[in-house]
Scaffold this active site. Structure first.
Site, mmCIF file in Angstrom:
data_model
loop_
_atom_site.group_PDB
_atom_site.id
_atom_site.type_symbol
_atom_site.label_atom_id
_atom_site.label_comp_id
_atom_site.label_asym_id
_atom_site.label_seq_id
_atom_site.Cartn_x
_atom_site.Cartn_y
_atom_site.Cartn_z
ATOM 1 N N HIS A 19 -3.105 -19.386 17.643
ATOM 2 C CA HIS A 19 -2.944 -20.561 18.510
ATOM 3 C C HIS A 19 -3.603 -21.789 17.873
ATOM 4 O O HIS A 19 -3.045 -22.880 17.878
ATOM 5 C CB HIS A 19 -3.621 -20.331 19.868
ATOM 6 C CG HIS A 19 -3.050 -19.206 20.677
ATOM 7 N ND1 HIS A 19 -3.803 -18.149 21.112
ATOM 8 C CD2 HIS A 19 -1.797 -18.972 21.143
ATOM 9 C CE1 HIS A 19 -3.058 -17.319 21.819
ATOM 10 N NE2 HIS A 19 -1.820 -17.782 21.845
ATOM 11 N N LYS A 43 1.297 -12.759 34.916
ATOM 12 C CA LYS A 43 0.415 -11.917 34.102
ATOM 13 C C LYS A 43 -1.010 -11.965 34.657
ATOM 14 O O LYS A 43 -1.526 -13.053 34.894
ATOM 15 C CB LYS A 43 0.307 -12.569 32.731
ATOM 16 C CG LYS A 43 1.118 -12.022 31.620
ATOM 17 C CD LYS A 43 0.770 -12.888 30.422
ATOM 18 C CE LYS A 43 1.283 -12.586 29.115
ATOM 19 N NZ LYS A 43 1.108 -13.558 28.095
ATOM 20 N N ARG A 92 6.843 -16.772 16.116
ATOM 21 C CA ARG A 92 6.213 -15.839 15.182
ATOM 22 C C ARG A 92 7.213 -14.919 14.503
ATOM 23 O O ARG A 92 7.083 -14.559 13.361
ATOM 24 C CB ARG A 92 5.166 -14.997 15.907
ATOM 25 C CG ARG A 92 3.935 -15.779 16.275
ATOM 26 C CD ARG A 92 3.134 -15.050 17.296
ATOM 27 N NE ARG A 92 3.923 -14.821 18.493
ATOM 28 C CZ ARG A 92 3.600 -13.994 19.478
ATOM 29 N NH1 ARG A 92 2.509 -13.293 19.382
ATOM 30 N NH2 ARG A 92 4.365 -13.875 20.535
ATOM 31 N N SER A 130 -2.788 -12.073 21.790
ATOM 32 C CA SER A 130 -4.071 -11.958 22.494
ATOM 33 C C SER A 130 -4.316 -10.514 22.929
ATOM 34 O O SER A 130 -5.436 -10.011 22.827
ATOM 35 C CB SER A 130 -4.097 -12.894 23.696
ATOM 36 O OG SER A 130 -3.917 -14.205 23.264
HETATM 37 N N1 COA Z 1 -0.429 -17.065 17.601
HETATM 38 C C1 COA Z 1 -0.933 -15.962 18.168
HETATM 39 N N2 COA Z 1 -0.486 -15.471 19.339
HETATM 40 C C2 COA Z 1 0.499 -16.139 19.936
HETATM 41 C C3 COA Z 1 1.082 -17.287 19.390
HETATM 42 C C4 COA Z 1 0.571 -17.741 18.158
HETATM 43 N N3 COA Z 1 1.073 -18.814 17.544
HETATM 44 N N4 COA Z 1 2.054 -17.703 20.207
HETATM 45 C C5 COA Z 1 2.081 -16.847 21.230
HETATM 46 N N5 COA Z 1 1.139 -15.900 21.063
HETATM 47 C C6 COA Z 1 0.878 -14.743 21.925
HETATM 48 C C7 COA Z 1 0.098 -15.068 23.132
HETATM 49 O O1 COA Z 1 -1.281 -14.933 22.921
HETATM 50 C C8 COA Z 1 0.592 -14.036 24.108
HETATM 51 O O2 COA Z 1 -0.035 -12.811 23.850
HETATM 52 P P1 COA Z 1 -0.295 -11.771 25.020
HETATM 53 O O3 COA Z 1 1.010 -11.519 25.703
HETATM 54 O O4 COA Z 1 -0.799 -10.618 24.271
HETATM 55 O O5 COA Z 1 -1.304 -12.414 25.916
HETATM 56 C C9 COA Z 1 2.035 -13.829 23.734
HETATM 57 O O6 COA Z 1 2.102 -14.252 22.400
HETATM 58 C C10 COA Z 1 2.964 -14.604 24.585
HETATM 59 O O7 COA Z 1 2.572 -15.945 24.520
HETATM 60 P P2 COA Z 1 3.475 -17.078 25.089
HETATM 61 O O8 COA Z 1 4.889 -16.807 24.766
HETATM 62 O O9 COA Z 1 2.883 -18.356 24.668
HETATM 63 O O10 COA Z 1 3.393 -16.867 26.606
HETATM 64 P P3 COA Z 1 2.268 -17.211 27.534
HETATM 65 O O11 COA Z 1 2.265 -16.148 28.537
HETATM 66 O O12 COA Z 1 0.982 -17.440 26.831
HETATM 67 O O13 COA Z 1 2.741 -18.625 28.152
HETATM 68 C C11 COA Z 1 4.063 -20.184 29.467
HETATM 69 C C12 COA Z 1 3.988 -18.810 28.756
HETATM 70 C C13 COA Z 1 2.774 -20.486 30.201
HETATM 71 C C14 COA Z 1 4.284 -21.263 28.423
HETATM 72 C C15 COA Z 1 5.273 -20.139 30.434
HETATM 73 O O14 COA Z 1 5.195 -18.967 31.204
HETATM 74 C C16 COA Z 1 5.292 -21.320 31.376
HETATM 75 O O15 COA Z 1 5.675 -22.405 30.994
HETATM 76 N N6 COA Z 1 4.889 -21.109 32.640
HETATM 77 C C17 COA Z 1 4.831 -22.132 33.668
HETATM 78 C C18 COA Z 1 5.848 -21.892 34.776
HETATM 79 C C19 COA Z 1 7.190 -22.437 34.372
HETATM 80 O O16 COA Z 1 7.376 -23.608 34.150
HETATM 81 N N7 COA Z 1 8.154 -21.528 34.290
HETATM 82 C C20 COA Z 1 9.502 -21.848 33.877
HETATM 83 C C21 COA Z 1 9.592 -21.743 32.385
HETATM 84 S S1 COA Z 1 11.246 -21.924 31.872
#
Ligand code: COA
Length: 176
Positions: A19, A43, A92, A130
């Site tokens: 990140h 989550k 990724r 994560s």
């Molecule tokens: N490096 C390392 N890990 C990464 C990464 C990176 N560059 N990018 C993503 N990850 C990991 C995250 O740590 C996470 O790991 P985990 O599942 O083990 O915790 C996983 O990949 C998924 O991450 P991400 O895809 O970023 O999802 P998220 O759950 O962290 O976030 C939101 C998702 C918050 C952006 C999305 O749910 C959101 O916008 N929610 C708000 C509600 C909304 O508007 N919904 C409609 C959306 S269309």
């Protein structure tokens, strides 16, 4: 002047070097970066919102154009409130693509002015997540190359506490 503001949303539970690398790349491309920590994910999170914010702010304090905020509800509403039109996501692997594609199209449908920009992380971090890092810490492995010191310390503290209460629970059960 119209500031170019990018929002990097996620759960950051906790922040990893993967990140951080995306935040650093974004901070070079935009006038301002808002790291938006989601507070209402389906989550269940390991760290409280305050702990997640603290870890990110300690790790990014050297980046002067980075702000950290929390949001509840729709990301697009947060974007509007913050006058931001660009969402940053890291891609990724091919497996990320479908989910990212859907999310990007949905966000655009909800707020047509928005663009999602995908950044490619350093290959060192392509396999990171994560949950994987948390699992390694729980099993007492070394995560020094995946997360900043402050994050590693917080994780060790959290899982040690849990370990103690888990063991105490077992002892009490055995005494019953
Ligand atoms: N490096 C390392 N890990 C990464 C990464 C990176 N560059 N990018 C993503 N990850 C990991 C995250 O740590 C996470 O790991 P985990 O599942 O083990 O915790 C996983 O990949 C998924 O991450 P991400 O895809 O970023 O999802 P998220 O759950 O962290 O976030 C939101 C998702 C918050 C952006 C999305 O749910 C959101 O916008 N929610 C708000 C509600 C909304 O508007 N919904 C409609 C959306 S269309």
């Amino acid at each position: 002047m119209n500031k170019k503001i990018a929002v990097y949303p996620g759960s950051f539970d906790p922040l990893t070097y993967g990140h951080l690398e995306i935040i650093q790349r974004t901070s070079k491309l935009f006038d301002e970066v808002i790291v938006a920590v989601a507070d209402n994910l389906s989550k269940k999170s390991t760290f409280s919102i305050k702990q997640r914010l603290d870890m990110i702010s300690q790790t990014t304090k050297h980046l002067k154009n980075v702000k950290i905020k929390t949001f509840k509800g729709l990301l697009v509403e947060f974007m509007k409130k913050n006058n931001a039109k660009v969402i940053i996501r890291g891609l990724r692997a091919v497996s990320d693509f479908e989910y990212e594609f859907q999310m990007s199209l949905m966000n655009r449908r909800l707020y047509p002015d928005i663009e999602t920009v995908f950044l490619v992380p350093d290959e060192k971090f392509i396999f990171l997540s994560s949950s994987l890092v948390k699992e390694v810490v729980r099993l007492d492995g070394d995560v020094g190359e995946f997360v900043p010191d402050v994050v590693e310390k917080q994780m060790r503290k959290k899982f040690k506490k849990r370990g103690i209460s888990h063991s105490l629970g077992k002892i009490v059960k055995n005494l019953d």
